[in-house]
Design a protein around this motif. Sequence first.
Motif, PDB file in Angstrom:
ATOM      1  N   GLY A  77       0.761  -1.246   0.000  1.00  0.00           N
ATOM      2  CA  GLY A  77       0.000   0.000   0.000  1.00  0.00           C
ATOM      3  C   GLY A  77       0.785   1.285   0.000  1.00  0.00           C
ATOM      4  N   ASP A  78       2.019   1.268  -0.514  1.00  0.00           N
ATOM      5  CA  ASP A  78       2.780   2.526  -0.515  1.00  0.00           C
ATOM      6  C   ASP A  78       2.736   3.265  -1.841  1.00  0.00           C
ATOM      7  OD1 ASP A  78       4.558   1.131  -2.116  1.00  0.00           O
ATOM      8  OD2 ASP A  78       6.304   1.445  -0.824  1.00  0.00           O
ATOM      9  N   GLY A  79       1.907   2.763  -2.806  1.00  0.00           N
ATOM     10  CA  GLY A  79       1.731   3.481  -4.067  1.00  0.00           C
ATOM     11  C   GLY A  79       2.766   3.164  -5.126  1.00  0.00           C
ATOM     12  N   LYS A  80       3.737   2.317  -4.796  1.00  0.00           N
ATOM     13  CA  LYS A  80       4.759   1.889  -5.761  1.00  0.00           C
ATOM     14  C   LYS A  80       4.947   0.391  -5.575  1.00  0.00           C
ATOM     15  CE  LYS A  80       8.524   4.369  -6.319  1.00  0.00           C
ATOM     16  NZ  LYS A  80       9.754   5.143  -6.047  1.00  0.00           N
ATOM     17  N   VAL A  81       4.824  -0.365  -6.667  1.00  0.00           N
ATOM     18  CA  VAL A  81       4.919  -1.820  -6.592  1.00  0.00           C
ATOM     19  C   VAL A  81       6.060  -2.283  -7.497  1.00  0.00           C
ATOM     20  CG1 VAL A  81       3.686  -3.987  -6.970  1.00  0.00           C
ATOM     21  CG2 VAL A  81       2.431  -1.968  -6.157  1.00  0.00           C
ATOM     22  N   SER A  82       7.042  -2.972  -6.904  1.00  0.00           N
ATOM     23  CA  SER A  82       8.178  -3.496  -7.673  1.00  0.00           C
ATOM     24  C   SER A  82       7.832  -4.867  -8.249  1.00  0.00           C
ATOM     25  CB  SER A  82       9.410  -3.630  -6.772  1.00  0.00           C
ATOM     26  OG  SER A  82       9.208  -4.690  -5.842  1.00  0.00           O
ATOM     27  N   VAL A  83       8.621  -5.313  -9.203  1.00  0.00           N
ATOM     28  CA  VAL A  83       8.399  -6.639  -9.776  1.00  0.00           C
ATOM     29  C   VAL A  83       8.556  -7.704  -8.692  1.00  0.00           C
ATOM     30  CG1 VAL A  83      10.745  -7.090 -10.636  1.00  0.00           C
ATOM     31  CG2 VAL A  83       8.767  -8.101 -11.812  1.00  0.00           C
ATOM     32  N   ASP A  84       9.479  -7.525  -7.756  1.00  0.00           N
ATOM     33  CA  ASP A  84       9.645  -8.511  -6.680  1.00  0.00           C
ATOM     34  C   ASP A  84       8.409  -8.556  -5.788  1.00  0.00           C
ATOM     35  OD1 ASP A  84      12.139  -9.522  -7.433  1.00  0.00           O
ATOM     36  OD2 ASP A  84      13.202  -7.897  -6.413  1.00  0.00           O
ATOM     37  N   GLN A  85       7.790  -7.402  -5.551  1.00  0.00           N
ATOM     38  CA  GLN A  85       6.542  -7.397  -4.777  1.00  0.00           C
ATOM     39  C   GLN A  85       5.436  -8.124  -5.540  1.00  0.00           C
ATOM     40  OE1 GLN A  85       6.697  -3.069  -4.222  1.00  0.00           O
ATOM     41  NE2 GLN A  85       6.240  -3.441  -2.048  1.00  0.00           N
ATOM     42  N   VAL A  86       5.347  -7.915  -6.845  1.00  0.00           N
ATOM     43  CA  VAL A  86       4.343  -8.627  -7.653  1.00  0.00           C
ATOM     44  C   VAL A  86       4.605 -10.128  -7.567  1.00  0.00           C
ATOM     45  CG1 VAL A  86       3.446  -9.030  -9.982  1.00  0.00           C
ATOM     46  CG2 VAL A  86       3.916  -6.696  -9.215  1.00  0.00           C
ATOM     47  N   LEU A  87       5.858 -10.534  -7.657  1.00  0.00           N
ATOM     48  CA  LEU A  87       6.187 -11.958  -7.588  1.00  0.00           C
ATOM     49  C   LEU A  87       5.844 -12.541  -6.219  1.00  0.00           C
ATOM     50  CD1 LEU A  87       9.459 -11.890  -9.664  1.00  0.00           C
ATOM     51  CD2 LEU A  87       7.399 -13.194 -10.227  1.00  0.00           C
ATOM     52  N   ARG A  88       6.010 -11.770  -5.146  1.00  0.00           N
ATOM     53  CA  ARG A  88       5.611 -12.256  -3.821  1.00  0.00           C
ATOM     54  C   ARG A  88       4.098 -12.448  -3.761  1.00  0.00           C
ATOM     55  NH1 ARG A  88      10.012  -9.162  -2.178  1.00  0.00           N
ATOM     56  NH2 ARG A  88       8.814  -7.326  -1.580  1.00  0.00           N
ATOM     57  N   VAL A  89       3.342 -11.528  -4.371  1.00  0.00           N
ATOM     58  CA  VAL A  89       1.883 -11.677  -4.444  1.00  0.00           C
ATOM     59  C   VAL A  89       1.549 -12.929  -5.261  1.00  0.00           C
ATOM     60  CG1 VAL A  89      -0.255 -10.658  -5.337  1.00  0.00           C
ATOM     61  CG2 VAL A  89       1.399  -9.214  -4.114  1.00  0.00           C
ATOM     62  N   VAL A  90       2.230 -13.110  -6.408  1.00  0.00           N
ATOM     63  CA  VAL A  90       1.999 -14.276  -7.266  1.00  0.00           C
ATOM     64  C   VAL A  90       2.249 -15.573  -6.487  1.00  0.00           C
ATOM     65  CG1 VAL A  90       2.957 -15.532  -9.266  1.00  0.00           C
ATOM     66  CG2 VAL A  90       2.328 -13.116  -9.472  1.00  0.00           C
ATOM     67  N   ASP A  91       3.270 -15.587  -5.634  1.00  0.00           N
ATOM     68  CA  ASP A  91       3.558 -16.785  -4.821  1.00  0.00           C
ATOM     69  C   ASP A  91       2.371 -17.170  -3.946  1.00  0.00           C
ATOM     70  OD1 ASP A  91       6.120 -17.190  -5.781  1.00  0.00           O
ATOM     71  OD2 ASP A  91       7.102 -16.121  -4.126  1.00  0.00           O
ATOM     72  N   GLU A  92       1.560 -16.189  -3.555  1.00  0.00           N
ATOM     73  CA  GLU A  92       0.423 -16.454  -2.668  1.00  0.00           C
ATOM     74  C   GLU A  92      -0.856 -16.816  -3.423  1.00  0.00           C
ATOM     75  OE1 GLU A  92       0.821 -16.591   0.673  1.00  0.00           O
ATOM     76  OE2 GLU A  92       2.928 -16.290   0.156  1.00  0.00           O
ATOM     77  N   LEU A  93      -0.898 -16.563  -4.723  1.00  0.00           N
ATOM     78  CA  LEU A  93      -2.141 -16.726  -5.485  1.00  0.00           C
ATOM     79  C   LEU A  93      -2.714 -18.147  -5.480  1.00  0.00           C
ATOM     80  CD1 LEU A  93      -1.565 -14.334  -8.509  1.00  0.00           C
ATOM     81  CD2 LEU A  93      -2.909 -13.930  -6.433  1.00  0.00           C
ATOM     82  N   PRO A  94      -1.883 -19.198  -5.539  1.00  0.00           N
ATOM     83  CA  PRO A  94      -2.488 -20.538  -5.503  1.00  0.00           C
ATOM     84  C   PRO A  94      -3.311 -20.788  -4.233  1.00  0.00           C
ATOM     85  CG  PRO A  94      -0.256 -20.687  -6.335  1.00  0.00           C
ATOM     86  CD  PRO A  94      -0.446 -19.269  -5.832  1.00  0.00           C
ATOM     87  N   LYS A  95      -3.015 -20.055  -3.166  1.00  0.00           N
ATOM     88  CA  LYS A  95      -3.759 -20.210  -1.909  1.00  0.00           C
ATOM     89  C   LYS A  95      -5.067 -19.435  -1.920  1.00  0.00           C
ATOM     90  CE  LYS A  95       0.589 -20.168   0.524  1.00  0.00           C
ATOM     91  NZ  LYS A  95       1.374 -19.280   1.355  1.00  0.00           N
ATOM     92  N   MET A  96      -5.241 -18.558  -2.897  1.00  0.00           N
ATOM     93  CA  MET A  96      -6.458 -17.740  -2.960  1.00  0.00           C
ATOM     94  C   MET A  96      -6.983 -17.670  -4.385  1.00  0.00           C
ATOM     95  SD  MET A  96      -4.784 -14.103  -1.951  1.00  0.00           S
ATOM     96  CE  MET A  96      -3.163 -13.638  -2.505  1.00  0.00           C
ATOM     97  N   PRO A  97      -7.432 -18.812  -4.897  1.00  0.00           N
ATOM     98  CA  PRO A  97      -7.903 -18.840  -6.291  1.00  0.00           C
ATOM     99  C   PRO A  97      -9.063 -17.889  -6.544  1.00  0.00           C
ATOM    100  CG  PRO A  97      -8.457 -20.887  -5.153  1.00  0.00           C
ATOM    101  CD  PRO A  97      -7.539 -20.111  -4.247  1.00  0.00           C
ATOM    102  N   GLY A  98      -9.882 -17.626  -5.548  1.00  0.00           N
ATOM    103  CA  GLY A  98     -11.005 -16.709  -5.733  1.00  0.00           C
ATOM    104  C   GLY A  98     -10.564 -15.306  -6.097  1.00  0.00           C
ATOM    105  N   ALA A  99      -9.428 -14.868  -5.551  1.00  0.00           N
ATOM    106  CA  ALA A  99      -8.918 -13.534  -5.882  1.00  0.00           C
ATOM    107  C   ALA A  99      -8.517 -13.472  -7.354  1.00  0.00           C
ATOM    108  CB  ALA A  99      -7.729 -13.181  -4.991  1.00  0.00           C
ATOM    109  N   VAL A 100      -7.906 -14.555  -7.837  1.00  0.00           N
ATOM    110  CA  VAL A 100      -7.459 -14.580  -9.230  1.00  0.00           C
ATOM    111  C   VAL A 100      -8.659 -14.655 -10.164  1.00  0.00           C
ATOM    112  CG1 VAL A 100      -5.966 -15.719 -10.915  1.00  0.00           C
ATOM    113  CG2 VAL A 100      -5.377 -15.788  -8.490  1.00  0.00           C
ATOM    114  N   THR A 101      -9.611 -15.531  -9.856  1.00  0.00           N
ATOM    115  CA  THR A 101     -10.768 -15.652 -10.736  1.00  0.00           C
ATOM    116  C   THR A 101     -11.637 -14.396 -10.663  1.00  0.00           C
ATOM    117  OG1 THR A 101     -11.970 -16.934  -9.087  1.00  0.00           O
ATOM    118  CG2 THR A 101     -10.779 -18.173 -10.769  1.00  0.00           C
ATOM    119  N   GLY A 102     -11.660 -13.721  -9.516  1.00  0.00           N
ATOM    120  CA  GLY A 102     -12.386 -12.453  -9.411  1.00  0.00           C
ATOM    121  C   GLY A 102     -11.788 -11.397 -10.325  1.00  0.00           C
ATOM    122  N   THR A 103     -10.458 -11.335 -10.352  1.00  0.00           N
ATOM    123  CA  THR A 103      -9.780 -10.402 -11.258  1.00  0.00           C
ATOM    124  C   THR A 103     -10.057 -10.793 -12.702  1.00  0.00           C
ATOM    125  OG1 THR A 103      -8.047 -10.051  -9.626  1.00  0.00           O
ATOM    126  CG2 THR A 103      -7.550  -9.394 -11.867  1.00  0.00           C
ATOM    127  N   ALA A 104     -10.031 -12.089 -12.974  1.00  0.00           N
ATOM    128  CA  ALA A 104     -10.316 -12.564 -14.340  1.00  0.00           C
ATOM    129  C   ALA A 104     -11.712 -12.141 -14.779  1.00  0.00           C
ATOM    130  CB  ALA A 104     -10.176 -14.088 -14.421  1.00  0.00           C
TER     131      ALA A 104
END
Length: 179
Positions: A74-101
């Motif tokens: 939530g600091d208004g700037k997202v690095s590629v490493d931060q995106v990859l950390r979020v991606v690492d968590e996505l398999p645990k929250m499929p609803g978030a991914v399908t909601g975005t889809a």
Amino acid sequence: MLGAMASDFQRRKISGVFGAMDHDRDGYLTEADFRALTARWLDLRGTDAGTPGGRRLTGIMMGWWGTLDDAAGGDGKVSVDQVLRVVDELPKMPGAVTGTAEAVFEAVDENGDGVISAAEYHRLITAWNGVETPTDEVFALLDTDGDGRLSREEFTGHWYEFWAGDDPAAPGSRVFGRV
């Protein structure tokens, strides 16, 4: 114990999309980058944020920015490493991914007919990449039932595979083009 780290393949595909979205090339995604992407997409559609479709697209894209920014700290700037950390968590929250889809499907389905045409998909990818991008080959791969359009189910499955999957052979790994 930390979750699994992104594979080299995941890093390559996410880094490619990240680079295309980083409009000002400063190494971070910001609200301004999402606004620039939204403006490119509206321009390719030949419309603006003042139309009903334009307002819907803008709302979806800026909502996605808010979700990503929150997930990254939530600091208004997202690095590629931060995106990859979020991606690492996505398999645990499929609803978030399908909601975005679901939201992105609504944005791509310009005419509201419940499917994504080859032309609608082409505008998505060209807007995303910021340059004219051939999409016929990838669209044919994504169109798993061969009916010439992407159903909500096809798109959602491919979107999930792109963001949460790690299979280079999966059609969804190419949602944004070849990796």
